[in-house]
Write an enzyme that holds these catalytic residues in place. Structure first.
Site, PDB file in Angstrom:
ATOM      1  N   ILE A 257      12.644  49.643 -23.366  1.00  0.00           N
ATOM      2  CA  ILE A 257      13.242  49.438 -24.691  1.00  0.00           C
ATOM      3  C   ILE A 257      12.299  48.676 -25.622  1.00  0.00           C
ATOM      4  O   ILE A 257      12.308  48.889 -26.844  1.00  0.00           O
ATOM      5  CB  ILE A 257      14.628  48.753 -24.581  1.00  0.00           C
ATOM      6  CG1 ILE A 257      15.439  48.964 -25.848  1.00  0.00           C
ATOM      7  CG2 ILE A 257      14.515  47.282 -24.254  1.00  0.00           C
ATOM      8  CD1 ILE A 257      15.758  50.400 -26.163  1.00  0.00           C
TER       9      ILE A 257
ATOM     10  N   SER B 165       4.932  39.271 -20.371  1.00  0.00           N
ATOM     11  CA  SER B 165       5.193  40.292 -19.357  1.00  0.00           C
ATOM     12  C   SER B 165       4.282  40.020 -18.176  1.00  0.00           C
ATOM     13  O   SER B 165       3.122  39.640 -18.341  1.00  0.00           O
ATOM     14  CB  SER B 165       4.915  41.694 -19.925  1.00  0.00           C
ATOM     15  OG  SER B 165       4.946  42.636 -18.874  1.00  0.00           O
ATOM     16  N   ARG B 166       4.846  40.239 -16.991  1.00  0.00           N
ATOM     17  CA  ARG B 166       4.030  40.006 -15.799  1.00  0.00           C
ATOM     18  C   ARG B 166       3.091  41.171 -15.535  1.00  0.00           C
ATOM     19  O   ARG B 166       2.115  41.033 -14.820  1.00  0.00           O
ATOM     20  CB  ARG B 166       4.947  39.800 -14.583  1.00  0.00           C
ATOM     21  CG  ARG B 166       5.876  38.606 -14.730  1.00  0.00           C
ATOM     22  CD  ARG B 166       7.050  38.694 -13.796  1.00  0.00           C
ATOM     23  NE  ARG B 166       7.793  39.937 -13.985  1.00  0.00           N
ATOM     24  CZ  ARG B 166       8.861  40.306 -13.280  1.00  0.00           C
ATOM     25  NH1 ARG B 166       9.310  39.508 -12.344  1.00  0.00           N
ATOM     26  NH2 ARG B 166       9.468  41.441 -13.510  1.00  0.00           N
TER      27      ARG B 166
ATOM     28  N   LYS C 150      21.278  43.667 -25.304  1.00  0.00           N
ATOM     29  CA  LYS C 150      22.580  43.820 -24.654  1.00  0.00           C
ATOM     30  C   LYS C 150      22.362  44.156 -23.185  1.00  0.00           C
ATOM     31  O   LYS C 150      21.330  44.745 -22.867  1.00  0.00           O
ATOM     32  CB  LYS C 150      23.434  44.898 -25.327  1.00  0.00           C
ATOM     33  CG  LYS C 150      22.786  46.241 -25.557  1.00  0.00           C
ATOM     34  CD  LYS C 150      22.378  47.146 -24.488  1.00  0.00           C
ATOM     35  CE  LYS C 150      23.192  47.522 -23.320  1.00  0.00           C
ATOM     36  NZ  LYS C 150      22.619  48.705 -22.592  1.00  0.00           N
TER      37      LYS C 150
ATOM     38  N   ASP D 126      25.877  49.563 -18.004  1.00  0.00           N
ATOM     39  CA  ASP D 126      24.719  49.298 -18.876  1.00  0.00           C
ATOM     40  C   ASP D 126      24.805  50.194 -20.113  1.00  0.00           C
ATOM     41  O   ASP D 126      24.770  49.684 -21.238  1.00  0.00           O
ATOM     42  CB  ASP D 126      23.398  49.497 -18.118  1.00  0.00           C
ATOM     43  CG  ASP D 126      22.208  49.221 -19.016  1.00  0.00           C
ATOM     44  OD1 ASP D 126      21.905  48.043 -19.261  1.00  0.00           O
ATOM     45  OD2 ASP D 126      21.602  50.187 -19.518  1.00  0.00           O
TER      46      ASP D 126
HETATM   47  P1  NAP Z   1      12.824  47.989 -18.062  1.00  0.00           P
HETATM   48  O1  NAP Z   1      12.115  49.184 -18.591  1.00  0.00           O
HETATM   49  O2  NAP Z   1      13.072  47.898 -16.600  1.00  0.00           O
HETATM   50  O3  NAP Z   1      11.998  46.736 -18.563  1.00  0.00           O
HETATM   51  C1  NAP Z   1      12.426  45.482 -18.275  1.00  0.00           C
HETATM   52  C2  NAP Z   1      11.325  44.478 -18.579  1.00  0.00           C
HETATM   53  O4  NAP Z   1      11.847  43.219 -18.212  1.00  0.00           O
HETATM   54  C3  NAP Z   1      10.076  44.742 -17.781  1.00  0.00           C
HETATM   55  O5  NAP Z   1       9.039  44.836 -18.717  1.00  0.00           O
HETATM   56  C4  NAP Z   1       9.892  43.489 -16.949  1.00  0.00           C
HETATM   57  O6  NAP Z   1       8.682  42.919 -17.325  1.00  0.00           O
HETATM   58  C5  NAP Z   1      10.926  42.530 -17.407  1.00  0.00           C
HETATM   59  N1  NAP Z   1      11.582  41.933 -16.248  1.00  0.00           N
HETATM   60  C6  NAP Z   1      12.302  42.560 -15.296  1.00  0.00           C
HETATM   61  N2  NAP Z   1      12.728  41.672 -14.381  1.00  0.00           N
HETATM   62  C7  NAP Z   1      12.274  40.465 -14.788  1.00  0.00           C
HETATM   63  C8  NAP Z   1      12.377  39.160 -14.271  1.00  0.00           C
HETATM   64  N3  NAP Z   1      13.054  38.929 -13.132  1.00  0.00           N
HETATM   65  N4  NAP Z   1      11.788  38.167 -14.932  1.00  0.00           N
HETATM   66  C9  NAP Z   1      11.124  38.402 -16.072  1.00  0.00           C
HETATM   67  N5  NAP Z   1      10.977  39.629 -16.614  1.00  0.00           N
HETATM   68  C10 NAP Z   1      11.553  40.643 -15.974  1.00  0.00           C
HETATM   69  O7  NAP Z   1      14.233  47.799 -18.777  1.00  0.00           O
HETATM   70  P2  NAP Z   1      14.696  48.298 -20.198  1.00  0.00           P
HETATM   71  O8  NAP Z   1      15.260  49.668 -20.095  1.00  0.00           O
HETATM   72  O9  NAP Z   1      13.638  48.054 -21.196  1.00  0.00           O
HETATM   73  O10 NAP Z   1      15.965  47.351 -20.401  1.00  0.00           O
HETATM   74  C11 NAP Z   1      15.848  46.004 -20.759  1.00  0.00           C
HETATM   75  C12 NAP Z   1      17.134  45.599 -21.477  1.00  0.00           C
HETATM   76  O11 NAP Z   1      17.268  46.438 -22.616  1.00  0.00           O
HETATM   77  C13 NAP Z   1      18.402  45.811 -20.639  1.00  0.00           C
HETATM   78  O12 NAP Z   1      19.301  44.765 -20.854  1.00  0.00           O
HETATM   79  C14 NAP Z   1      18.977  47.121 -21.167  1.00  0.00           C
HETATM   80  O13 NAP Z   1      20.379  47.166 -21.064  1.00  0.00           O
HETATM   81  C15 NAP Z   1      18.545  47.055 -22.615  1.00  0.00           C
HETATM   82  N6  NAP Z   1      18.446  48.381 -23.243  1.00  0.00           N
HETATM   83  C16 NAP Z   1      17.763  49.395 -22.642  1.00  0.00           C
HETATM   84  C17 NAP Z   1      17.751  50.662 -23.239  1.00  0.00           C
HETATM   85  C18 NAP Z   1      17.002  51.823 -22.639  1.00  0.00           C
HETATM   86  O14 NAP Z   1      17.096  52.932 -23.182  1.00  0.00           O
HETATM   87  N7  NAP Z   1      16.251  51.660 -21.569  1.00  0.00           N
HETATM   88  C19 NAP Z   1      18.418  50.860 -24.451  1.00  0.00           C
HETATM   89  C20 NAP Z   1      19.039  49.788 -25.060  1.00  0.00           C
HETATM   90  C21 NAP Z   1      19.050  48.550 -24.443  1.00  0.00           C
HETATM   91  P3  NAP Z   1       7.431  42.682 -16.404  1.00  0.00           P
HETATM   92  O15 NAP Z   1       7.749  43.241 -15.024  1.00  0.00           O
HETATM   93  O16 NAP Z   1       6.358  43.399 -17.091  1.00  0.00           O
HETATM   94  O17 NAP Z   1       7.277  41.210 -16.423  1.00  0.00           O
END
Ligand code: NAP
Length: 337
Positions: free
Chosen positions: A43, A65-66, A119, A197
């Protein structure tokens, strides 16, 4: 991406000398806020970075970001390092899963920064209360975003329904988890929300457009045998007036995806489709301007900064918590990506 120079305050001063002794000073003050984006995942790349880049009020100044980084932007692997090294960054935007969000948000608030939450705003209701209290104590803003509320059809729907008698509501939120959440193991772990989610997006719209409050009365949750979160959920709500209000969330939908809300009123039917991007009344599509949900989120945050106001509405989150509290658990086939 376009990199803008970072300046905390941009000030344009125009001086108009009127004839005679009168002098009019015209001052325009436009503040540009540096933003640190935490979590460079799907996102962040799809929405946050383009929207920050398009908004004159914000500049992406750092990332945390890690595993990832953005060209031309300083990256830190830990929030504490970023907060210590970049005290001039006033806004921290968290695009990470809900599980790790509380500790990172607390670090940012305690370092006297404003915080934007993706969210769902946290893993539990109480932790968000603590964030709200901490933000108040530190005099900082907390913005719990619900991106779907900024879909183009939502505000017209809210206005159309405002004075109408609601007869029936049904939400259909069916999507393919393999298509939208590839490799995201966190969604299946405790605190990952599973089908809620995306489902919480529907609930964020529902709680915005209905002219009455509703509460959950029953839920069935289907958990894959190898997961801690549900892959499907069926919800029943009540409004104190016996209005049938139901929702059906399913992550096993292949082919066309369905993100729809149907509302029957005494004066006709309203339908939101495409996650709220489109609206039809009695089958006739309304012509509404397109709107980027995340552009609108950052515009809204600029307004909150101007008014020095936080915005944290937990209504959608409460329905999800209630579903986990009273929902009947049904075990289903193991999920294999
Ligand atoms: P994602 O692609 O899995 O990315 C999550 C990011 O969070 C990764 O870059 C990771 O960063 C970081 N992360 C994960 N676990 C972590 C931890 N324990 N400590 C610190 N950083 C951590 O997830 P995403 O889809 O972007 O979703 C993230 C949020 O956005 C969620 O709440 C989701 O509901 C919301 N969202 C997502 C979408 C969608 O279409 N995907 C749409 C709207 C909202 P590093 O590993 O690089 O550190």
């Amino acid at each position: 991406m376009r990199i803008r120079s970072i300046c905390v305050v941009r000030m344009w001063i125009s001086i108009y000398c009127a004839t005679g002794a009168e002098r009019l000073w015209h001052v325009t003050l436009t503040e540009n806020y540096a933003v640190a984006l935490v979590g460079i995942g799907k996102i962040a790349r799809d929405q946050h970075i383009p929207s920050i880049d398009r908004n004159d009020r914000f500049t992406l100044a750092a990332t945390v970001s890690r595993n990832a980084s953005i060209d031309g932007v300083e990256n830190f692997t830990a929030i504490e390092d970023m907060l210590a090294a970049r005290p001039e960054i006033p806004v921290i935007s968290l695009a990470i899963p809900p599980g790790p969000r509380f500790n990172i948000a607390m670090s940012a608030l305690k370092a006297d920064r404003h915080v934007i939450l993706e969210k769902p705003p946290g893993a539990t209701l109480s932790e968000v209360d603590t964030l709200v209290t901490t933000a108040q104590e530190r005099g900082k803003l907390l913005f719990a975003t619900w991106h779907s509320r900024f879909a183009a059809g939502v505000e017209p729907a809210r206005q159309w329904l405002a004075a109408r008698q609601i007869k029936r509501v049904h939400v259909t939120w069916h999507e393919d988890v393999r298509r939208w959440h590839p490799g995201q193991e966190w969604i299946w772990r405790t605190g990952g929300f599973g089908v809620f989610d995306p489902g919480i997006n529907a609930l964020s719209i529902l709680t915005e457009i209905l002219p009455m409050t509703v509460h959950l009365t029953a839920a069935e949750l289907e958990f894959p045998s190898n997961c801690q979160t549900p892959i499907a959920a069926r919800l029943n709500f009540a409004d104190g007036a016996d209005t049938p209000i139901t929702a059906d969330f399913d992550w096993r939908q292949t082919g066309p995806q369905s993100w729809e809300i149907d509302v029957e009123t005494a004066e006709g039917k309203l339908k939101l489709t495409d996650g709220g991007a489109n609206i039809a009344i009695e089958g006739e599509s309304l012509s509404i301007p397109e709107q980027s949900e995340y552009d609108a989120i950052y515009t809204r945050f600029a307004e909150l900064l101007a008014r020095n106001e936080s915005d944290v509405d937990l209504a959608p989150f409460k329905h999800v918590a209630d579903a986990f509290m009273i929902g009947r658990r049904i075990e289903t086939d193991a999920f294999v990506e």
